[in-house]
Design a protein around this motif. Structure first.
Motif, mmCIF file in Angstrom:
data_model
loop_
_atom_site.group_PDB
_atom_site.id
_atom_site.type_symbol
_atom_site.label_atom_id
_atom_site.label_comp_id
_atom_site.label_asym_id
_atom_site.label_seq_id
_atom_site.Cartn_x
_atom_site.Cartn_y
_atom_site.Cartn_z
ATOM 1 N N ALA A 123 1.053 -0.670 0.095
ATOM 2 C CA ALA A 123 -0.147 0.459 -0.305
ATOM 3 C C ALA A 123 0.215 1.233 0.221
ATOM 4 C CB ALA A 123 -0.761 0.286 1.104
ATOM 5 N N SER A 124 1.710 1.062 0.294
ATOM 6 C CA SER A 124 2.832 2.499 0.623
ATOM 7 C C SER A 124 3.060 2.634 -0.470
ATOM 8 C CB SER A 124 3.444 2.056 1.707
ATOM 9 O OG SER A 124 5.241 3.089 1.974
ATOM 10 N N PHE A 125 4.151 1.655 -1.427
ATOM 11 C CA PHE A 125 4.619 1.369 -2.246
ATOM 12 C C PHE A 125 3.312 2.229 -3.661
ATOM 13 C CE2 PHE A 125 5.141 -0.721 -6.836
ATOM 14 C CZ PHE A 125 6.941 0.329 -7.124
ATOM 15 N N VAL A 126 2.036 1.173 -3.928
ATOM 16 C CA VAL A 126 1.403 2.061 -4.735
ATOM 17 C C VAL A 126 1.245 3.918 -4.333
ATOM 18 C CG1 VAL A 126 -0.956 2.229 -5.346
ATOM 19 C CG2 VAL A 126 0.565 0.055 -4.768
ATOM 20 N N THR A 127 0.538 4.707 -3.424
ATOM 21 C CA THR A 127 0.679 5.346 -2.912
ATOM 22 C C THR A 127 1.446 6.062 -2.787
ATOM 23 O OG1 THR A 127 0.038 5.166 -0.244
ATOM 24 C CG2 THR A 127 -1.860 4.681 -2.016
ATOM 25 N N GLN A 128 2.860 6.130 -2.205
ATOM 26 C CA GLN A 128 3.977 6.887 -1.958
ATOM 27 C C GLN A 128 5.121 7.003 -2.157
ATOM 28 O OE1 GLN A 128 3.748 8.089 3.303
ATOM 29 N NE2 GLN A 128 4.656 6.334 2.893
ATOM 30 N N GLY A 129 5.156 5.655 -3.375
ATOM 31 C CA GLY A 129 6.612 5.077 -4.356
ATOM 32 C C GLY A 129 7.341 4.675 -3.086
ATOM 33 N N PHE A 130 8.404 4.362 -4.003
ATOM 34 C CA PHE A 130 9.996 3.745 -3.501
ATOM 35 C C PHE A 130 10.129 4.375 -2.681
ATOM 36 C CE2 PHE A 130 13.665 1.314 -3.221
ATOM 37 C CZ PHE A 130 13.324 0.307 -3.434
ATOM 38 N N ASP A 131 10.665 5.262 -2.930
ATOM 39 C CA ASP A 131 11.611 5.979 -2.167
ATOM 40 C C ASP A 131 11.451 5.734 -0.951
ATOM 41 O OD1 ASP A 131 13.576 6.299 -4.131
ATOM 42 O OD2 ASP A 131 13.391 8.432 -4.297
ATOM 43 N N ALA A 132 9.614 6.664 -0.386
ATOM 44 C CA ALA A 132 9.353 6.288 0.584
ATOM 45 C C ALA A 132 8.997 5.265 1.365
ATOM 46 C CB ALA A 132 8.075 7.390 0.841
ATOM 47 N N THR A 133 8.508 4.489 0.757
ATOM 48 C CA THR A 133 8.547 2.860 1.310
ATOM 49 C C THR A 133 9.931 2.759 1.577
ATOM 50 O OG1 THR A 133 7.105 2.735 -0.359
ATOM 51 C CG2 THR A 133 7.802 0.399 0.594
ATOM 52 N N ALA A 134 10.890 2.793 1.170
ATOM 53 C CA ALA A 134 12.234 1.777 1.475
ATOM 54 C C ALA A 134 12.515 2.738 2.599
ATOM 55 C CB ALA A 134 13.346 1.993 0.168
ATOM 56 N N GLU A 135 12.129 3.932 2.815
ATOM 57 C CA GLU A 135 12.366 4.947 3.999
ATOM 58 C C GLU A 135 11.710 4.049 5.268
ATOM 59 O OE1 GLU A 135 12.169 9.162 5.833
ATOM 60 O OE2 GLU A 135 12.200 8.869 4.182
ATOM 61 N N MET A 136 10.660 3.356 5.198
ATOM 62 C CA MET A 136 9.532 2.805 6.183
ATOM 63 C C MET A 136 10.549 1.812 6.577
ATOM 64 S SD MET A 136 5.334 1.989 6.089
ATOM 65 C CE MET A 136 5.552 0.753 4.681
ATOM 66 N N ILE A 137 10.131 1.109 5.449
ATOM 67 C CA ILE A 137 11.226 -0.163 5.908
ATOM 68 C C ILE A 137 12.040 0.045 6.525
ATOM 69 C CG2 ILE A 137 12.355 -2.093 4.469
ATOM 70 C CD1 ILE A 137 10.747 -1.622 2.197
ATOM 71 N N ARG A 138 13.628 0.580 6.160
ATOM 72 C CA ARG A 138 15.109 1.018 6.487
ATOM 73 C C ARG A 138 14.237 1.307 9.016
ATOM 74 N NH1 ARG A 138 19.431 3.584 3.329
ATOM 75 N NH2 ARG A 138 19.256 1.815 1.270
ATOM 76 N N ARG A 139 13.573 2.188 9.011
ATOM 77 C CA ARG A 139 13.082 2.531 9.655
ATOM 78 C C ARG A 139 12.755 1.343 10.789
ATOM 79 N NH1 ARG A 139 7.915 4.051 10.627
ATOM 80 N NH2 ARG A 139 7.925 5.352 9.118
ATOM 81 N N LEU A 140 11.858 0.692 10.175
ATOM 82 C CA LEU A 140 10.856 -0.383 10.580
ATOM 83 C C LEU A 140 12.159 -2.406 10.730
ATOM 84 C CD1 LEU A 140 7.435 -0.824 9.246
ATOM 85 C CD2 LEU A 140 7.761 0.170 11.193
ATOM 86 N N TRP A 141 12.498 -2.239 9.844
ATOM 87 C CA TRP A 141 13.639 -2.774 9.523
ATOM 88 C C TRP A 141 15.176 -2.774 10.739
ATOM 89 C CZ3 TRP A 141 9.625 -4.389 7.086
ATOM 90 C CH2 TRP A 141 8.502 -5.470 7.185
#
Length: 222
Positions: A123-141
């Motif tokens: 959902a993040s990728f569809v609505t925010q794109g890859f860069d924002a989603t990768a940033e979210m993943i780095r925070r969570l992981w």
């Protein structure tokens, strides 16, 4: 995030008020609700996005060879890791489940938690794109990447190397039993090495059960 409403939960997860909140809510919706818009399509997408984001991250911070990078990647994107991240953000209470799935403990199922975590990434990728989603993943992981996940040799690889080193046949895995409903299935797998022995172990997926069996085998016979 326990006790917060789902809108606030999603806002903190995404880092801003979610664009197309209906899509994010779809990512939280299990098929047991009867809603035709459940998380499965977003999970399919999120799984691929997660893999690419983690691979890019590891490539930039870890100078290991391809085999070691693949080992770490597989550990970090595994169902177990996704479920661990889901628990760290207290995702469970926000998952939309049907009554039977709730009664079966679906909110704490590794399978469901892992799937929904991947769907939220989709959902993040569809609505925010890859860069924002990768940033979210780095925070969570971040804790998992900073820790030892994937750095030790995978139990199945260790067992195979042990068997070869001891001039034994390749380890054989077989499904002994599958139990529980589809959304909370349990698998019992046996692994054997000819002339040595056999060990059984359980897991939430075939892969997890095989890994647990290989680890138990090495503890007993390795």
């Amino acid at each position: 995030m326990l006790g917060k409403d789902t809108h606030t939960f999603l806002t903190e997860l995404a880092g801003r008020a979610p664009i197309d909140e209906a899509l994010w809510l779809e990512a939280l919706t299990h098929g047991s609700t009867g809603n035709p818009r459940d998380y499965q399509r977003l999970e399919f997408l999120g799984d691929r996005v997660l893999g690419l984001a983690i691979a890019q991250w590891l490539f930039g911070i870890d100078g290991a060879d391809e085999g070691s990078l693949s080992q770490r990647l597989n550990a970090l994107v595994s169902r177990t890791s996704c479920a661990a991240v889901a628990r760290s953000i207290e995702l469970g209470p926000h998952i939309r489940l049907g009554k039977q799935a709730r009664d079966d403990g679906g909110h704490n199922s590794d399978n469901i938690l892992g799937d929904v975590m991947e769907a939220l990434i989709g959902a993040s990728f569809v609505t925010q794109g890859f860069d924002a989603t990768a940033e979210m993943i780095r925070r969570l992981w971040s804790d998992l990447v900073a820790g030892k996940a994937g750095k030790a040799k995978h139990p199945k690889s260790a067992l195979q190397e042990w068997a070869a080193g001891n001039r034994r046949k390749v380890p054989e895995y077989r499904l002994v039993e599958r139990s529980g409903p589809d959304h909370a299935a349990r698998f019992k797998v046996a692994v054997s090495v000819h002339g040595v022995g056999e060990i059984e172990a359980d897991g939430n997926s075939m892969r997890d059960a095989e890994t647990a069996a290989a680890e138990a085998f090495m503890k007993r016979f390795g």
